[in-house]
Design an enzyme around this catalytic site. Structure first.
Site, mmCIF file in Angstrom:
data_model
loop_
_atom_site.group_PDB
_atom_site.id
_atom_site.type_symbol
_atom_site.label_atom_id
_atom_site.label_comp_id
_atom_site.label_asym_id
_atom_site.label_seq_id
_atom_site.Cartn_x
_atom_site.Cartn_y
_atom_site.Cartn_z
ATOM 1 N N ASP A 10 0.883 -1.148 -0.123
ATOM 2 C CA ASP A 10 -0.088 0.129 -0.023
ATOM 3 C C ASP A 10 0.896 1.124 -0.236
ATOM 4 O OD1 ASP A 10 -2.509 -1.475 -0.044
ATOM 5 O OD2 ASP A 10 -2.202 -1.945 2.073
ATOM 6 N N LYS A 32 0.541 -7.793 -3.065
ATOM 7 C CA LYS A 32 -0.941 -7.458 -3.414
ATOM 8 C C LYS A 32 -0.480 -5.612 -3.981
ATOM 9 C CE LYS A 32 -3.971 -5.884 -0.320
ATOM 10 N NZ LYS A 32 -4.869 -4.789 -0.765
ATOM 11 N N ASP A 59 -5.535 -6.100 -6.707
ATOM 12 C CA ASP A 59 -6.966 -5.863 -5.634
ATOM 13 C C ASP A 59 -7.716 -4.759 -6.082
ATOM 14 O OD1 ASP A 59 -8.520 -6.016 -3.479
ATOM 15 O OD2 ASP A 59 -7.097 -5.247 -2.138
ATOM 16 N N LEU A 60 -8.466 -4.695 -7.180
ATOM 17 C CA LEU A 60 -9.292 -3.706 -7.775
ATOM 18 C C LEU A 60 -10.525 -3.834 -7.400
ATOM 19 C CD1 LEU A 60 -7.234 -2.905 -10.873
ATOM 20 C CD2 LEU A 60 -6.580 -2.031 -8.696
ATOM 21 N N LYS A 61 -11.034 -4.765 -6.897
ATOM 22 C CA LYS A 61 -12.565 -5.019 -6.386
ATOM 23 C C LYS A 61 -13.423 -4.376 -7.537
ATOM 24 C CE LYS A 61 -11.318 -4.681 -1.396
ATOM 25 N NZ LYS A 61 -9.994 -4.306 -1.560
ATOM 26 N N LEU A 62 -13.776 -5.115 -8.612
ATOM 27 C CA LEU A 62 -14.536 -4.484 -9.828
ATOM 28 C C LEU A 62 -15.800 -4.846 -9.208
ATOM 29 C CD1 LEU A 62 -11.806 -4.704 -11.215
ATOM 30 C CD2 LEU A 62 -13.170 -5.166 -13.131
ATOM 31 N N ASP A 64 -19.491 -3.763 -11.242
ATOM 32 C CA ASP A 64 -20.059 -2.723 -12.273
ATOM 33 C C ASP A 64 -21.112 -3.807 -13.114
ATOM 34 O OD1 ASP A 64 -20.978 -0.634 -14.295
ATOM 35 O OD2 ASP A 64 -18.907 0.156 -13.947
ATOM 36 N N ILE A 65 -21.602 -3.227 -14.130
ATOM 37 C CA ILE A 65 -22.527 -4.111 -14.705
ATOM 38 C C ILE A 65 -21.703 -5.220 -15.682
ATOM 39 C CG2 ILE A 65 -24.284 -2.355 -15.357
ATOM 40 C CD1 ILE A 65 -23.350 -2.066 -18.400
ATOM 41 N N ASN A 67 -21.327 -6.374 -18.428
ATOM 42 C CA ASN A 67 -20.301 -6.173 -19.816
ATOM 43 C C ASN A 67 -19.289 -5.388 -19.511
ATOM 44 O OD1 ASN A 67 -20.297 -6.254 -22.657
ATOM 45 N ND2 ASN A 67 -20.634 -4.021 -22.453
ATOM 46 N N THR A 119 -14.926 -5.439 5.676
ATOM 47 C CA THR A 119 -14.801 -5.420 6.934
ATOM 48 C C THR A 119 -14.935 -4.177 7.749
ATOM 49 O OG1 THR A 119 -12.302 -5.213 6.683
ATOM 50 C CG2 THR A 119 -13.142 -7.281 7.415
ATOM 51 N N GLN A 190 -7.303 -2.179 12.251
ATOM 52 C CA GLN A 190 -7.768 -3.759 12.067
ATOM 53 C C GLN A 190 -8.542 -4.001 13.513
ATOM 54 O OE1 GLN A 190 -8.380 -5.223 9.414
ATOM 55 N NE2 GLN A 190 -6.460 -4.998 7.908
ATOM 56 N N GLY A 210 0.207 -6.217 5.417
ATOM 57 C CA GLY A 210 0.710 -5.076 5.035
ATOM 58 C C GLY A 210 1.506 -4.422 5.967
ATOM 59 N N ARG A 211 0.917 -3.529 6.871
ATOM 60 C CA ARG A 211 1.719 -2.611 7.679
ATOM 61 C C ARG A 211 2.771 -3.506 8.710
ATOM 62 N NH1 ARG A 211 -3.188 0.740 9.327
ATOM 63 N NH2 ARG A 211 -4.003 -1.377 8.788
HETATM 64 O O1 C5P Z 1 -1.541 -3.076 6.634
HETATM 65 P P1 C5P Z 1 -2.654 -4.152 6.881
HETATM 66 O O2 C5P Z 1 -2.031 -5.456 7.232
HETATM 67 O O3 C5P Z 1 -3.880 -3.646 7.909
HETATM 68 O O4 C5P Z 1 -2.979 -4.374 5.436
HETATM 69 C C1 C5P Z 1 -4.061 -5.232 5.202
HETATM 70 C C2 C5P Z 1 -4.559 -5.178 3.611
HETATM 71 O O5 C5P Z 1 -5.645 -5.957 3.385
HETATM 72 C C3 C5P Z 1 -4.954 -3.673 3.106
HETATM 73 O O6 C5P Z 1 -4.382 -3.672 1.922
HETATM 74 C C4 C5P Z 1 -6.287 -3.642 2.894
HETATM 75 O O7 C5P Z 1 -6.962 -2.760 2.152
HETATM 76 C C5 C5P Z 1 -6.693 -5.133 2.850
HETATM 77 N N1 C5P Z 1 -8.091 -5.421 3.158
HETATM 78 C C6 C5P Z 1 -8.434 -5.616 4.536
HETATM 79 N N2 C5P Z 1 -9.683 -6.005 4.940
HETATM 80 C C7 C5P Z 1 -10.573 -6.502 3.967
HETATM 81 C C8 C5P Z 1 -10.206 -6.312 2.679
HETATM 82 C C9 C5P Z 1 -8.902 -6.005 2.371
HETATM 83 O O8 C5P Z 1 -7.631 -5.285 5.443
HETATM 84 N N3 C5P Z 1 -11.533 -6.768 4.253
#
Ligand code: C5P
Length: 232
Positions: A10, A32, A59-62, A64-65, A67, A119, A190, A210-211
């Site tokens: 990120d 990711k 991870d672009l989470k589409l 839309d319609i 098509n 979440t 989180q 991530g972090r």
């Molecule tokens: O930094 P951290 O470990 O919290 O990153 C978690 C990653 O997972 C982030 O990119 C966050 O957008 C993603 N994510 C999440 N919970 C979800 C879906 C995706 O934390 N339900």
């Protein structure tokens, strides 16, 4: 299902992400790429990270319609990523269209997984704003089953739900689980977190971290610790 740790990169620029990835001189982590980096740098960032030998979850989470999603997925398919995703809320027609768009002429395609409920959505906002009256875990399981019936490969969910998803949708149905923290680490924003070791016990297939890795004093050591705890 082979277990792996996916590092959520990120970052908002390619300089930042390359400074981070340059630290990994041995093993190449599964990476990711989310909306922030993709919108900042465009598809070229995907090609460049791929060329460095990383597997990629785009991870672009589409949503839309059908098509539009089909055509967008056909473009993403050309980027040769390993995993990408849609919102299950787009319904099974949209998920089937996504699969069609993603499938290359030779029949190959990246894994396609579905986001169930974010979440950040709780039962209260689901009831008041989305007019969904069921308990959150029932909604997640139902969305997972719809995704499975549409032919998708898995879902993003909490590690706490991974076992139930496997029971409902089969062991081969992939669970990709964020919300992972080391036992001695910061939780940050989180809410429901588990350790890499606990996520393994709970039968998660891929943890997204991530972090705890990107903000660590020694990211490579933090990554190796995650792999050791989760994969063994
Ligand atoms: O930094 P951290 O470990 O919290 O990153 C978690 C990653 O997972 C982030 O990119 C966050 O957008 C993603 N994510 C999440 N919970 C979800 C879906 C995706 O934390 N339900």
């Amino acid at each position: 299902m082979g277990k792996d740790v996916i590092v959520a990169c990120d970052f908002s620029s390619k300089e930042q992400v390359f400074t981070f990835l340059d630290k990994f001189t041995g093993r190449k982590p599964f990476v990711k790429i989310g909306m922030e980096l993709y919108y900042a740098e465009g598809p070229e960032i995907v090609r460049q990270i791929k060329a460095r030998g990383h597997k990629i979850f785009l991870d672009l989470k589409l949503h839309d319609i059908p098509n539009t999603v089909k055509k967008a997925m056909a473009v993403l398919s050309g980027l040769d990523v390993d995993m990408c995703n849609v919102h299950a809320a787009g319904t099974s027609a949209m998920m089937r269209a996504a699969l069609e768009g993603l499938t290359r002429p030779d029949g190959s395609r990246p894994l396609l997984i579905a986001v169930t409920q974010l979440t950040s959505t709780d039962e209260d906002s689901m009831r008041r704003e989305l007019l969904i009256d069921r308990p959150l875990d029932q909604v997640v399981m139902s969305y997972a089953q719809t995704a499975k019936e549409a032919g998708l490969d898995g879902v993003v969910c909490s590690p706490l739900e991974a076992g139930k998803v496997h029971q409902a949708c089969g062991d081969g149905f992939v669970t990709v689980t964020p919300g992972v923290r080391f036992a001695d680490g910061d939780v940050g924003d989180q809410k429901r977190v588990t350790t890499p070791e606990k996520a393994r016990e709970l039968d998660s297939d891929y943890i997204v971290v991530g972090r705890p890795i990107t903000a660590a004093a020694d990211p490579v050591a933090a990554y190796e610790r995650c792999v050791k705890e989760f994969v063994g």
